[in-house]
Design an enzyme around this catalytic site. Structure first.
Site, PDB file in Angstrom:
ATOM      1  N   GLU A 319       0.860  -1.198   0.000  1.00 11.95           N
ATOM      2  CA  GLU A 319       0.000   0.000   0.000  1.00 11.95           C
ATOM      3  C   GLU A 319       0.890   1.240   0.000  1.00 11.95           C
ATOM      4  O   GLU A 319       1.988   1.219   0.556  1.00 11.95           O
ATOM      5  CB  GLU A 319      -0.915  -0.024   1.232  1.00 11.95           C
ATOM      6  CG  GLU A 319      -1.869  -1.225   1.191  1.00 11.95           C
ATOM      7  CD  GLU A 319      -2.810  -1.301   2.395  1.00 11.95           C
ATOM      8  OE1 GLU A 319      -2.765  -0.421   3.270  1.00 11.95           O
ATOM      9  OE2 GLU A 319      -3.593  -2.262   2.438  1.00 11.95           O
ATOM     10  N   HIS A 349      -8.100   0.982   1.935  1.00 11.00           N
ATOM     11  CA  HIS A 349      -7.868   0.671   3.353  1.00 11.00           C
ATOM     12  C   HIS A 349      -8.601   1.663   4.266  1.00 11.00           C
ATOM     13  O   HIS A 349      -7.979   2.344   5.093  1.00 11.00           O
ATOM     14  CB  HIS A 349      -6.368   0.656   3.661  1.00 11.00           C
ATOM     15  CG  HIS A 349      -6.019  -0.129   4.886  1.00 11.00           C
ATOM     16  ND1 HIS A 349      -4.827  -0.785   5.045  1.00 11.00           N
ATOM     17  CD2 HIS A 349      -6.711  -0.371   6.040  1.00 11.00           C
ATOM     18  CE1 HIS A 349      -4.790  -1.381   6.226  1.00 11.00           C
ATOM     19  NE2 HIS A 349      -5.931  -1.138   6.853  1.00 11.00           N
ATOM     20  N   GLY A 351     -11.435   0.680   6.108  1.00 12.79           N
ATOM     21  CA  GLY A 351     -12.339  -0.045   7.020  1.00 12.79           C
ATOM     22  C   GLY A 351     -12.511   0.664   8.352  1.00 12.79           C
ATOM     23  O   GLY A 351     -13.618   0.788   8.878  1.00 12.79           O
TER      24      GLY A 351
HETATM   25  N1  LIG Z   1      -9.508  -2.653   6.939  1.00 12.13           N
HETATM   26  C1  LIG Z   1      -9.254  -2.000   8.043  1.00 12.13           C
HETATM   27  O1  LIG Z   1      -9.191  -0.772   8.068  1.00 12.13           O
HETATM   28  C2  LIG Z   1      -9.048  -2.768   9.312  1.00 12.13           C
HETATM   29  C3  LIG Z   1      -9.453  -2.163  10.522  1.00 12.13           C
HETATM   30  C4  LIG Z   1      -9.283  -2.879  11.691  1.00 12.13           C
HETATM   31  C5  LIG Z   1      -8.685  -4.133  11.673  1.00 12.13           C
HETATM   32  N2  LIG Z   1      -8.285  -4.669  10.500  1.00 12.13           N
HETATM   33  C6  LIG Z   1      -7.677  -6.005  10.474  1.00 12.13           C
HETATM   34  O2  LIG Z   1      -8.708  -6.966  10.683  1.00 12.13           O
HETATM   35  C7  LIG Z   1      -8.162  -8.147  11.232  1.00 12.13           C
HETATM   36  C8  LIG Z   1      -9.031  -8.680  12.337  1.00 12.13           C
HETATM   37  O3  LIG Z   1      -9.157  -7.733  13.360  1.00 12.13           O
HETATM   38  P1  LIG Z   1      -9.877  -8.092  14.755  1.00 12.13           P
HETATM   39  O4  LIG Z   1      -9.794  -6.882  15.582  1.00 12.13           O
HETATM   40  O5  LIG Z   1     -11.181  -8.734  14.548  1.00 12.13           O
HETATM   41  O6  LIG Z   1      -8.833  -9.159  15.316  1.00 12.13           O
HETATM   42  P2  LIG Z   1      -9.049 -10.138  16.525  1.00 12.13           P
HETATM   43  O7  LIG Z   1      -7.696 -10.472  17.020  1.00 12.13           O
HETATM   44  O8  LIG Z   1     -10.063  -9.634  17.476  1.00 12.13           O
HETATM   45  O9  LIG Z   1      -9.659 -11.446  15.811  1.00 12.13           O
HETATM   46  C9  LIG Z   1      -8.931 -12.225  14.915  1.00 12.13           C
HETATM   47  C10 LIG Z   1      -9.485 -13.639  14.977  1.00 12.13           C
HETATM   48  O10 LIG Z   1      -8.822 -14.419  13.982  1.00 12.13           O
HETATM   49  C11 LIG Z   1      -8.582 -15.696  14.528  1.00 12.13           C
HETATM   50  N3  LIG Z   1      -7.521 -16.337  13.773  1.00 12.13           N
HETATM   51  C12 LIG Z   1      -6.181 -16.160  13.873  1.00 12.13           C
HETATM   52  N4  LIG Z   1      -5.541 -16.948  12.989  1.00 12.13           N
HETATM   53  C13 LIG Z   1      -6.504 -17.628  12.325  1.00 12.13           C
HETATM   54  C14 LIG Z   1      -6.468 -18.590  11.282  1.00 12.13           C
HETATM   55  N5  LIG Z   1      -5.308 -19.015  10.755  1.00 12.13           N
HETATM   56  N6  LIG Z   1      -7.642 -19.100  10.853  1.00 12.13           N
HETATM   57  C15 LIG Z   1      -8.808 -18.700  11.392  1.00 12.13           C
HETATM   58  N7  LIG Z   1      -8.908 -17.781  12.376  1.00 12.13           N
HETATM   59  C16 LIG Z   1      -7.763 -17.253  12.829  1.00 12.13           C
HETATM   60  C17 LIG Z   1      -8.240 -15.419  15.972  1.00 12.13           C
HETATM   61  O11 LIG Z   1      -8.387 -16.584  16.769  1.00 12.13           O
HETATM   62  C18 LIG Z   1      -9.229 -14.327  16.310  1.00 12.13           C
HETATM   63  O12 LIG Z   1     -10.431 -14.842  16.834  1.00 12.13           O
HETATM   64  C19 LIG Z   1      -6.731  -7.762  11.639  1.00 12.13           C
HETATM   65  O13 LIG Z   1      -5.854  -8.170  10.626  1.00 12.13           O
HETATM   66  C20 LIG Z   1      -6.745  -6.263  11.641  1.00 12.13           C
HETATM   67  O14 LIG Z   1      -5.496  -5.718  11.455  1.00 12.13           O
HETATM   68  C21 LIG Z   1      -8.446  -4.011   9.317  1.00 12.13           C
HETATM   69  O1  LIG Z   2      -5.812   3.284  10.065  1.00 10.78           O
HETATM   70  C1  LIG Z   2      -5.029   2.487   9.577  1.00 10.78           C
HETATM   71  O2  LIG Z   2      -4.071   2.800   8.874  1.00 10.78           O
HETATM   72  C2  LIG Z   2      -5.182   0.989   9.875  1.00 10.78           C
HETATM   73  C3  LIG Z   2      -6.591   0.515  10.016  1.00 10.78           C
HETATM   74  C4  LIG Z   2      -6.670  -0.963  10.345  1.00 10.78           C
HETATM   75  O3  LIG Z   2      -6.061  -1.739   9.376  1.00 10.78           O
HETATM   76  C5  LIG Z   2      -6.159  -1.315  11.706  1.00 10.78           C
HETATM   77  O4  LIG Z   2      -5.254  -2.152  11.818  1.00 10.78           O
HETATM   78  O5  LIG Z   2      -6.703  -0.775  12.663  1.00 10.78           O
END
Ligand SMILES: NC(=O)c1ccc[n+]([C@@H]2O[C@H](COP(=O)([O-])OP(=O)(O)OC[C@H]3O[C@@H](n4cnc5c(N)ncnc54)[C@H](O)[C@@H]3O)[C@@H](O)[C@H]2O)c1
Ligand SMILES: O=C(O)CC[C@@H](O)C(=O)O
Length: 471
Positions: A319, A349, A351
């Protein structure tokens, strides 16, 4: 071995008073940091003693670099403490990052800034990293721990925003809204119902049932969807959702597959050709987790074949540092192929990019940084043992707080206490995490001039990673 203090600066020991009625140690995203009450963690009735505001050295000497447009809420909290804060809107190329990080005690980042061993090894003054987001995969957490650098994040302040985005994408994909809107923008009226569906009664397969996945589960059921999920751990199902034993089970049953797992070696290319072939004909894929989780060239093939009827991608393997060109530069070779596909939602990105989430994250992470800088409290750290000691009070003027981050080897406590032995050790806490241990001790009857000897002696121990003295 390094020591993050400057006790020779000759700075007068200033005490600021805070009102007891506003004291709060909540980790709530909306609460603002204040020193903890003197009675915190003792189980005793609150005393009317005023907490002493500790400081590592003159707070104006604390230099903080904030990258990637950290929210104003976080900047206000940090500048309000008197720290020197430089805030930039983007991340930095590695050479510029190395140049800047050499100088600072604290760095605040979001998901784009890669704090690798190479970068962190140049950060001689760094004591703490704030990830103003959920993910911490952009930081070499083990190396940071080995250097005694604490890392904090905001574990769930943007979870709801991500879940809402995914709900919007499920309906948008089912109704091909992205394509219809694009056609209208280009002047074409294309009224179709073929292969456009209601989501009611369809099955949503959630991979990773953590903060985001479980929140999404509740929202999807409210839309009348059936929810199944796959996770590596057994988790309580919300509503009528059902955990399935394998990823293949989920892929074979779901109409929509949405990914919410962290970036780990096991999740890299977790969805590739074999998994896409398992998915139902005409199903949809959504990835708002990390760009490494989906094999994008494999997705392109599956969408061209028509087996996957639509997809939404919010995250990508590479990214850009800031806003601007994306698919026209060299970041990704498959950019043109991806852009040519129908019913594919591409978002940059976003979310977690809502006013609510960013404001809450700013407060939560900045508060954690202040607690760590001023009091040495590691509660919520993702890479150090979590240690908290109640505040010193203004009734205890000749006290200092010693923080000793050290290798977790036998005999350290004896040596530390020999050094502290000439003073009264009022309270002491220590905890370990793997090879690393974190010790906090409040000592009394210590004169300002004696602090340097204590710090030098601790620095001289073979187990020492970092010594800090707060007074
Ligand atoms: N797009 C965005 O802007 C954005 C925003 C926030 C978070 N995220 C990403 O979203 C993802 C999830 O966030 P979250 O807060 O729900 O995380 P979290 O840690 O609360 O939940 C992740 C879940 O995935 C499970 N897990 C781990 N490895 C696994 C596997 N191999 N197979 C199946 N399940 C598995 C864990 O047991 C856990 O329950 C993270 O990668 C985070 O960085 C992206
Ligand atoms: O705000 C960001 O750059 C990251 C958002 C998301 O992927 C996170 O990990 O919380």
């Amino acid at each position: 071995m390094s020591s993050a203090r400057d006790i020779n600066a000759g700075v007068p020991i200033a005490h600021r008073r805070v009102s007891i009625s506003t004291q709060n140690l909540s980790t709530s995203p909306t609460a603002t940091f204040q020193s903890p009450p003197a009675s915190f963690g003792t189980g005793l009735q609150p005393r009317r003693s005023v907490p002493k505001v500790l400081k590592p050295f003159n707070t104006q000497d604390i230099k903080i670099l904030l990258l990637e447009n950290v929210n104003q809420t976080g900047r206000d909290i940090l500048t309000g403490q008197g720290y020197q804060v430089e805030a930039l809107k983007t991340s930095l190329p590695e050479d510029q990052l190395i140049e800047k990080i050499r100088d600072v005690h604290v760095i605040g980042i979001r998901s784009k800034t890669k704090l690798s061993e190479r970068v962190l090894s140049e950060a001689k003054n760094l004591i703490v990293i704030g990830c103003f987001c959920i993910g911490t995969n952009q930081v070499d957490l083990n190396y940071a721990a080995r250097r005694g650098i604490a890392v904090f994040n905001s574990p769930f302040a943007n979870s709801r925003s991500v879940a809402e985005l995914v709900i919007a994408e499920i309906i948008t994909l089912a109704r091909q809204l992205g394509d219809r809107s694009l056609e209208m923008h280009r002047g074409t009226w294309n009224k179709v119902s073929a292969k456009c569906w209601e989501v009611r009664g369809k099955t949503l397969g959630i991979v990773g049932y953590g903060h985001i996945g479980s929140q999404l589960s509740v929202l999807a059921e409210a839309l009348g969807m059936n929810v199944i999920y796959y996770d590596v751990v057994t988790l309580m199902a919300l509503g009528t959702a059902r955990q399935v034993p394998t990823l293949d089970n989920l892929l074979e049953e779901a109409d929509f597959v949405t990914l919410h797992v962290p970036d780990l070696p096991e999740t890299r290319n977790m969805i590739s050709t074999a998994q896409l072939n398992r998915m139902k004909e005409g199903s949809y894929l959504i990835n708002a987790s990390r760009g490494t989780v989906v094999d994008i060239p494999a997705l392109i093939v599956a969408m061209r074949s028509g087996n996957i009827a639509g997809a939404a991608l919010d995250v990508y393997p590479n990214e850009p540092a800031g806003n601007g060109d994306y698919f026209t530069n060299n970041l990704n070779q498959w950019g043109e192929d991806l852009r040519s596909l129908s019913n594919l939602i591409l978002t940059p990105h976003i979310g977690g990019s809502t006013e609510e989430a960013q404001s809450a994250i700013g407060v939560e992470v900045a508060d954690a940084l202040v607690r760590y800088i001023n009091l040495g409290i590691t509660l919520g750290s993702v890479n150090l043992p979590e240690v908290q000691l109640r505040s010193l009070t203004m009734d205890e003027p000749d006290h200092a707080r010693i923080i000793y981050i050290h290798r977790n080897v036998p005999g350290v406590l004896r040596k530390v206490n020999e050094i502290l032995g000439d003073h009264n050790v009022d309270k002491q806490l220590s905890d370990s995490r793997g090879d690393l241990a974190y010790l906090m001790a409040d000592i009394s009857n210590v004169r300002y001039e004696q602090i340097k000897d204590i710090a030098d002696s601790l620095d001289g121990l073979s187990s020492c990673i970092m010594t800090r003295v707060l007074y």
